[in-house]
Write an enzyme that holds these catalytic residues in place. Structure first.
Site, short mmCIF file in Angstrom:
data_model
loop_
_atom_site.label_atom_id
_atom_site.label_comp_id
_atom_site.label_asym_id
_atom_site.label_seq_id
_atom_site.Cartn_x
_atom_site.Cartn_y
_atom_site.Cartn_z
N THR A 135 0.80 -1.22 0.00
CA THR A 135 0.00 0.00 0.00
C THR A 135 0.84 1.27 0.00
O THR A 135 1.95 1.30 0.56
CB THR A 135 -0.91 0.01 1.25
OG1 THR A 135 -1.43 1.34 1.44
CG2 THR A 135 -0.16 -0.37 2.52
N GLU B 245 0.31 3.60 1.88
CA GLU B 245 0.47 4.01 3.29
C GLU B 245 1.87 3.72 3.79
O GLU B 245 2.31 4.28 4.80
CB GLU B 245 -0.56 3.29 4.18
CG GLU B 245 -1.95 3.89 4.12
CD GLU B 245 -2.03 5.29 4.72
OE1 GLU B 245 -1.65 5.45 5.89
OE2 GLU B 245 -2.46 6.21 4.01
N TYR C 82 -1.09 0.40 10.92
CA TYR C 82 -1.46 -0.24 9.64
C TYR C 82 -0.27 -0.19 8.67
O TYR C 82 0.13 -1.21 8.10
CB TYR C 82 -2.67 0.47 9.03
CG TYR C 82 -2.99 0.04 7.61
CD1 TYR C 82 -3.76 -1.08 7.37
CD2 TYR C 82 -2.50 0.77 6.52
CE1 TYR C 82 -4.04 -1.48 6.06
CE2 TYR C 82 -2.77 0.38 5.21
CZ TYR C 82 -3.54 -0.75 4.99
OH TYR C 82 -3.81 -1.15 3.70
N LYS D 126 2.18 -3.22 7.20
CA LYS D 126 2.26 -3.46 5.75
C LYS D 126 3.71 -3.38 5.24
O LYS D 126 4.06 -4.02 4.25
CB LYS D 126 1.37 -2.47 5.00
CG LYS D 126 -0.13 -2.79 5.10
CD LYS D 126 -0.53 -3.93 4.16
CE LYS D 126 -2.03 -4.14 4.13
NZ LYS D 126 -2.46 -5.14 3.15
#
Ligand code: NAP
Ligand code: F7E
Length: 358
Positions: free
Chosen positions: A146, A148, A170, A174
């Site tokens: 991602t 992010e 999160y 990841k």
């Protein structure tokens, strides 16, 4: 692995090897936004599609039903926190391609559930990889990485070589799952690829994510409701594309002879407040923005109704202020291009919510 009662079931939990010709794929997170669109795409290409579903009081099959494919996929109970679930699944259901889309995917919730988020999004991935390496090392693997991971961005735009600087539990989880996927590829020669996907949305997007919260809120107002949408940081910028385009990129990654990592993005970044304005236009509203900070509001010029207010409850402990991706590698090597721009996306979602509110 036992199929769920609600899904078209295989009579024997052990599924025979795929017949020559058609391919078989497994999708974790098939009940989510991307899982449903990917299942639709693979079915259209003649794949036999299997997917993982979590045990819930009420099975989460709404998206598969909306796309009209619930009876064309085979569902298996699967939770990424349970190693033996994964082991039995890989043993009993041999597949050509394994797409790992399951995650606790809501960034905001990852501060409230950091350990659970790390377990599913981080450890869950190494559980899958280790079972595949042991039982089915030839299976091609896709990991849902991602944007992010870029967090506090170290370069603009962000490409595969841009250093990561995650800003949430999160994002941190990841980053681990991204690197462990790269590591299994390099250590064991597995065909494992990561798609570093920037935000992608659709009418099937979960309602807590900002785009869907906006389009659903606007649809209610357009239908006569009078509750302004309560939003947090209106100035954060995201590179938004359409989920249907992005699942095509996932599939293309696994068709390459050599595994690799790819950014999928539109290359255009838009502040939250502009997304609101684009969605409002599609519902015949024209917004005026006034005020600053906590006092900023949006009003519909035509009806005079208040449409947006700022509510600090939706601010995050650490924010990702700017994301914009460089998808040159995907364009060149995969021939991938997004077809829907942010205005088209906002309009598509707003109109779908307007029709659903009827
Ligand atoms: P989503 O709609 O929230 O779907 C997530 C899926 O994961 C759901 O099917 C969910 O099952 C399942 N799941 C959650 N926890 C699980 C667990 N412990 N075991 C097994 N399954 C579990 O997310 P999405 O937007 O489709 O995103 C798909 C993937 O791409 C995620 O990994 C996400 O982090 C990543 N990603 C998304 C975006 C984006 O903009 N959409 C961008 C980059 C990366 P339930 O239905 O039971 O909840
Ligand atoms: O927030 C701001 C918020 O929750 C976007 C996931 O798919 O994409 C998604 O993560 C921005 C943030 O998505 C509200 O502060 C303002 O800056 O829609 P979001 P996300 O955090 O970008 C990435 C690529 C993923 O991988 C994730 O799985 O919008 N924002 N006001 C708000 N956000 C929400 N949710 N709600 C608000 O009221």
């Amino acid at each position: 692995m036992t199929p769920t009662a609600t899904a078209p079931a295989v009579s024997d939990p052990t599924v025979p090897a795929p017949s020559s010709g058609g391919k078989r794929a497994f999708i974790t997170g098939i009940t989510g936004q991307d899982g449903a669109y990917l299942a639709l795409l693979l079915l259209s290409k003649g794949y036999e599609v299997h997917g993982g579903i979590r045990r819930n009081a009420q099975p989460e099959t709404a998206r598969l039903e909306t796309l009209g494919i619930l009876d064309q996929v085979t569902l298996h109970n699967l939770d990424l926190c349970e190693m033996t679930n994964i082991f039995r699944l890989v043993q009993d259901v041999p597949v050509d391609e394994f797409y790992n889309l399951a995650a606790q995917s809501f960034v905001g919730a990852s501060w409230d559930q950091p350990i659970y988020t790390s377990d599913v999004n981080g450890m869950g991935v190494v559980r899958i990889l280790d079972v595949l390496r042991t039982l089915a090392p030839e299976t091609r693997f896709y990991q849902a990485s991602t944007s992010e991971m870029f967090g506090l961005v170290q370069a603009v735009p962000q490409a595969e070589s841009t250093p990561f600087y995650p800003r949430s539990p999160y994002g941190a989880a990841k980053v681990f799952s991204h690197y462990i996927t790269v590591n299994y590829r390099e250590s064991f020669g597995m065909h494992a690829s990561c798609g570093i996907l920037f935000n992608h949305e659709s009418p099937l997007r979960g309602e807590e994510f900002v785009t869907r919260k906006i389009t659903k809120g606007l649809a209610k107002i357009a239908r006569g409701g009078n509750a302004p949408i309560q939003l947090g940081n209106l100035s954060a910028r995201r590179d938004w594309g359409f989920a249907g385009d992005y699942v095509e990129g996932m599939w293309r990654m696994l068709q390459q002879d050599t595994p690799d990592d790819y950014v999928l993005a539109t290359g255009v970044t838009t502040p939250i407040r502009d997304f609101v304005s684009f969605a409002a236009e599609a519902l015949d509203m024209a917004l005026d923005w006034e005020g600053e900070g906590l006092d900023e509001v949006a009003t519909d010029r035509r009806s005079g109704r208040r449409v947006v207010e700022v509510n600090p409850a939706f601010f995050r402990p650490a924010e990702v202020d700017l994301l914009v991706g460089d998808a040159a590698r995907a364009r060149t090597k995969l021939g991938w291009r997004p077809r829907v721009d942010v205005r088209g996306l906002a309009g598509m979602m707003a109109r779908a919510d307007y029709d659903a509110v009827a």
